[in-house]
Design a protein around this motif. Sequence first.
Motif, PDB file in Angstrom:
ATOM      1  N   VAL A 116       1.287  -1.242   0.331  1.00  0.00           N
ATOM      2  CA  VAL A 116       0.694  -0.071  -0.173  1.00  0.00           C
ATOM      3  C   VAL A 116       0.841   1.225  -0.042  1.00  0.00           C
ATOM      4  N   ASN A 117       0.837   2.058  -1.147  1.00  0.00           N
ATOM      5  CA  ASN A 117       1.493   3.092  -0.914  1.00  0.00           C
ATOM      6  C   ASN A 117       0.723   4.927  -0.693  1.00  0.00           C
ATOM      7  N   VAL A 118       0.751   5.809  -0.616  1.00  0.00           N
ATOM      8  CA  VAL A 118      -0.236   6.771   0.042  1.00  0.00           C
ATOM      9  C   VAL A 118       0.162   7.980  -0.760  1.00  0.00           C
ATOM     10  N   PRO A 119       0.003   9.155  -1.463  1.00  0.00           N
ATOM     11  CA  PRO A 119      -2.342   8.818  -1.188  1.00  0.00           C
ATOM     12  C   PRO A 119      -2.851   8.227  -1.793  1.00  0.00           C
ATOM     13  N   HIS A 120      -3.573   7.600  -1.005  1.00  0.00           N
ATOM     14  CA  HIS A 120      -4.698   6.039  -2.551  1.00  0.00           C
ATOM     15  C   HIS A 120      -5.766   6.253  -1.828  1.00  0.00           C
ATOM     16  N   LYS A 121      -6.685   6.507  -2.662  1.00  0.00           N
ATOM     17  CA  LYS A 121      -8.101   6.499  -2.508  1.00  0.00           C
ATOM     18  C   LYS A 121      -8.757   5.474  -2.372  1.00  0.00           C
ATOM     19  N   CYS A 122      -9.630   5.300  -1.493  1.00  0.00           N
ATOM     20  CA  CYS A 122     -10.849   3.859  -1.756  1.00  0.00           C
ATOM     21  C   CYS A 122      -9.131   3.076  -0.285  1.00  0.00           C
ATOM     22  N   PRO A 123      -9.819   3.394   0.813  1.00  0.00           N
ATOM     23  CA  PRO A 123      -8.482   3.379   1.783  1.00  0.00           C
ATOM     24  C   PRO A 123      -8.712   2.274   2.326  1.00  0.00           C
ATOM     25  N   VAL A 124      -9.916   1.904   2.375  1.00  0.00           N
ATOM     26  CA  VAL A 124      -9.939   0.230   2.943  1.00  0.00           C
ATOM     27  C   VAL A 124     -10.243  -0.757   1.491  1.00  0.00           C
ATOM     28  N   ALA A 125     -10.199  -0.250   0.419  1.00  0.00           N
ATOM     29  CA  ALA A 125     -10.216  -1.070  -0.774  1.00  0.00           C
ATOM     30  C   ALA A 125      -8.547  -2.301  -0.334  1.00  0.00           C
ATOM     31  N   PRO A 126      -7.163  -1.933  -0.019  1.00  0.00           N
ATOM     32  CA  PRO A 126      -6.255  -2.642   0.588  1.00  0.00           C
ATOM     33  C   PRO A 126      -6.549  -3.808   1.708  1.00  0.00           C
ATOM     34  N   ILE A 127      -7.113  -3.609   2.395  1.00  0.00           N
ATOM     35  CA  ILE A 127      -7.692  -4.545   3.370  1.00  0.00           C
ATOM     36  C   ILE A 127      -8.323  -5.550   2.783  1.00  0.00           C
ATOM     37  N   GLU A 128      -9.381  -5.143   1.914  1.00  0.00           N
ATOM     38  CA  GLU A 128     -10.014  -5.789   1.648  1.00  0.00           C
ATOM     39  C   GLU A 128      -9.457  -7.039   0.324  1.00  0.00           C
ATOM     40  N   VAL A 129      -8.916  -6.144  -0.156  1.00  0.00           N
ATOM     41  CA  VAL A 129      -8.468  -6.997  -1.180  1.00  0.00           C
ATOM     42  C   VAL A 129      -7.524  -8.708  -0.600  1.00  0.00           C
ATOM     43  N   THR A 130      -6.906  -8.348   0.714  1.00  0.00           N
ATOM     44  CA  THR A 130      -5.880  -8.948   1.534  1.00  0.00           C
ATOM     45  C   THR A 130      -6.782 -10.164   2.050  1.00  0.00           C
ATOM     46  N   PHE A 131      -8.196  -9.395   2.349  1.00  0.00           N
ATOM     47  CA  PHE A 131      -8.598 -10.410   2.929  1.00  0.00           C
ATOM     48  C   PHE A 131      -9.261 -11.446   2.239  1.00  0.00           C
ATOM     49  N   MET A 132     -10.103 -10.475   0.423  1.00  0.00           N
ATOM     50  CA  MET A 132     -10.346 -11.498  -0.320  1.00  0.00           C
ATOM     51  C   MET A 132      -9.756 -12.620  -1.104  1.00  0.00           C
ATOM     52  N   LEU A 133      -8.442 -12.000  -1.408  1.00  0.00           N
ATOM     53  CA  LEU A 133      -7.342 -13.243  -1.584  1.00  0.00           C
ATOM     54  C   LEU A 133      -6.710 -14.377  -0.208  1.00  0.00           C
ATOM     55  N   HIS A 134      -7.212 -14.310   0.675  1.00  0.00           N
ATOM     56  CA  HIS A 134      -7.216 -15.722   1.022  1.00  0.00           C
ATOM     57  C   HIS A 134      -8.043 -16.779   1.006  1.00  0.00           C
ATOM     58  N   ASP A 135      -9.443 -15.587   1.443  1.00  0.00           N
ATOM     59  CA  ASP A 135     -10.551 -16.881   0.651  1.00  0.00           C
ATOM     60  C   ASP A 135     -10.419 -17.300  -0.741  1.00  0.00           C
ATOM     61  N   ILE A 189       0.765  -6.760  -5.656  1.00  0.00           N
ATOM     62  CA  ILE A 189      -0.552  -6.269  -6.422  1.00  0.00           C
ATOM     63  C   ILE A 189      -0.228  -5.329  -5.221  1.00  0.00           C
ATOM     64  N   THR A 190       0.146  -3.684  -5.983  1.00  0.00           N
ATOM     65  CA  THR A 190       0.527  -3.111  -5.628  1.00  0.00           C
ATOM     66  C   THR A 190      -1.349  -1.530  -5.190  1.00  0.00           C
ATOM     67  N   ILE A 191      -0.930  -0.847  -4.773  1.00  0.00           N
ATOM     68  CA  ILE A 191      -2.125   0.290  -4.635  1.00  0.00           C
ATOM     69  C   ILE A 191      -0.831   1.342  -4.678  1.00  0.00           C
ATOM     70  N   PRO A 192      -0.976   2.004  -6.026  1.00  0.00           N
ATOM     71  CA  PRO A 192      -0.141   3.079  -6.669  1.00  0.00           C
ATOM     72  C   PRO A 192      -0.421   3.503  -5.515  1.00  0.00           C
ATOM     73  N   PRO A 193       0.542   4.945  -5.637  1.00  0.00           N
ATOM     74  CA  PRO A 193       0.451   6.128  -5.090  1.00  0.00           C
ATOM     75  C   PRO A 193      -0.492   7.039  -6.451  1.00  0.00           C
ATOM     76  N   HIS A 194      -1.745   7.866  -5.604  1.00  0.00           N
ATOM     77  CA  HIS A 194      -2.291   8.577  -6.781  1.00  0.00           C
ATOM     78  C   HIS A 194      -2.046  10.108  -6.801  1.00  0.00           C
ATOM     79  N   LYS A 195      -2.307  10.957  -7.712  1.00  0.00           N
ATOM     80  CA  LYS A 195      -2.218  12.426  -7.825  1.00  0.00           C
ATOM     81  C   LYS A 195      -3.750  12.653  -8.092  1.00  0.00           C
ATOM     82  N   GLY A 196      -3.891  13.899  -8.365  1.00  0.00           N
ATOM     83  CA  GLY A 196      -5.157  14.738  -8.316  1.00  0.00           C
ATOM     84  C   GLY A 196      -5.157  15.029 -10.244  1.00  0.00           C
ATOM     85  N   ALA A 197      -6.230  15.241 -10.889  1.00  0.00           N
ATOM     86  CA  ALA A 197      -5.703  15.812 -12.285  1.00  0.00           C
ATOM     87  C   ALA A 197      -4.573  16.225 -12.322  1.00  0.00           C
ATOM     88  N   GLN A 198      -4.065  16.612 -13.469  1.00  0.00           N
ATOM     89  CA  GLN A 198      -3.290  17.203 -13.723  1.00  0.00           C
ATOM     90  C   GLN A 198      -3.800  18.412 -14.486  1.00  0.00           C
TER      91      GLN A 198
END
Lengths: 379, 76
Positions: free
Chosen positions: A154-173, A246-255
């Motif tokens: 997980v890298n910062v900043p990123h949107k949808c802050p719970v998605a990294p945790i979700e994908v981790t638990f979903m991967l487990h299952d 599986i990375t959550i890349p850093p984000h930027k706003g619009a150019q």
Amino acid sequence: MTTRILIVGGGLAGTIVANGLCRQLGRELAKGAVNITMLGADERHLYQPGLLYIPFGRMREAELFREQRKVLSHHVYFHVDPATAIDVDGRTVTTASGKEYGYDYLVLATGSRITPEEVPGMAEGAHWFYDLAGARRLREALGVFTGGRIVVNVNVPHKCPVAPIEVTFMLHDFLKERGLWDKTELTYTYPIGRLHGLEPVANWAQPEMDRLGIKYETFFNAESVDPNARTVTSMEGSTLPYDLLITIPPHKGAQVIENSGLGKGGWVATDKKTLHRVGSNNVFVVGDTTDIPISKAGSTAHFEADTLVDNLVSLIQEGCMAREYDGKVFCFIEAGLNRGTYVWFNYQVPPNPVPPSRMVHWFKLAYNRMYWLSARGLM
Amino acid sequence: MAERKEVDARGMACPGPLIALISALKTVEVGDEVEVLSTDRGSNKDIATWLNKAGHQLVESEQLADHIRFLVRKLR
């Protein structure tokens, strides 16, 4: 005299604002007293939270898209002609086609984008699911995965802050269902000293990961990825080998925000209660575009948009602002493929995850379809 | 000559100031300094712990009237 409202950005925030305004300003729109224009970048509207399900085969790509023209009220003048320059002093926006739009009220809803290219080697060596192309590639990679080391980084900043945790638990299952869990070492990395920016979420996630046998490393900010050696190295000096990154890349706003001098990184300085751009009384900011220090999430954009709609309608009909944004955020959190929890919080009340259940998971699945009612301003 | 970058993270809740510092350090050269202003009391612990882990120097920290000022030097 017509009041011109110009919305820059056709994602969730801009769309809810446009449709919400149309629902409350029917009389003014019919008389020609108000004109609403939206400048978007795509003919299609993407339900971004659905991308999480693509790698696991739990949503079809077609479910993620609707034609933006059909999502919007017929009162909205919608142009696929993205803004290239925003002049808040001159009250004009210039677009890619060279057209110039004036406005009385401007809504900046330009969103955010992933920037894996900021970390050397990440674009070549990592997978992600924050755009459709990435989600497809990850689906293919998981389809041929037969065991090994997976790192969720997980890298910062990123949107949808719970998605990294979700994908981790979903991967487990997902891996357990395929009989691959015993052949897999799954490691979750997070940039700060706990497993999530929201402390109550971190306190919930850590024992869950311990119970499931998911490893984790905190204070891990990716500095580089070596696609050949298959390693990811952090600013803190740690190197993790991987078979699948599986990375959550850093984000930027619009150019266009940065190019127009409206905010470094594409984030606009925003009053956290009125949603005014700092320094402007006729420019509002919603969704990921703000620099408000809260989660960049779809629900944040939704609740901000609801507030902004009430305020713009009130300004037009009554000459004053109606109410303040209280920082409300609501996020479902998938705790696997069949269980979910949720958090809600605002500027005053911290989040408090409830024990995961099938019912909350089902409700999230239902919301994945009800989203289109939200976008239309009906829910 | 070393340069100094200022990061005004006042008003940001935890862990905003730390994340702002990490982002700023990515953009400066070794030897440069980053000055962080924070109103979050948790920053005292967050920032010191991360600097220790990441191997950068906390040159000084100062409690001012309504915020804390950190001066950090990038060492690696």
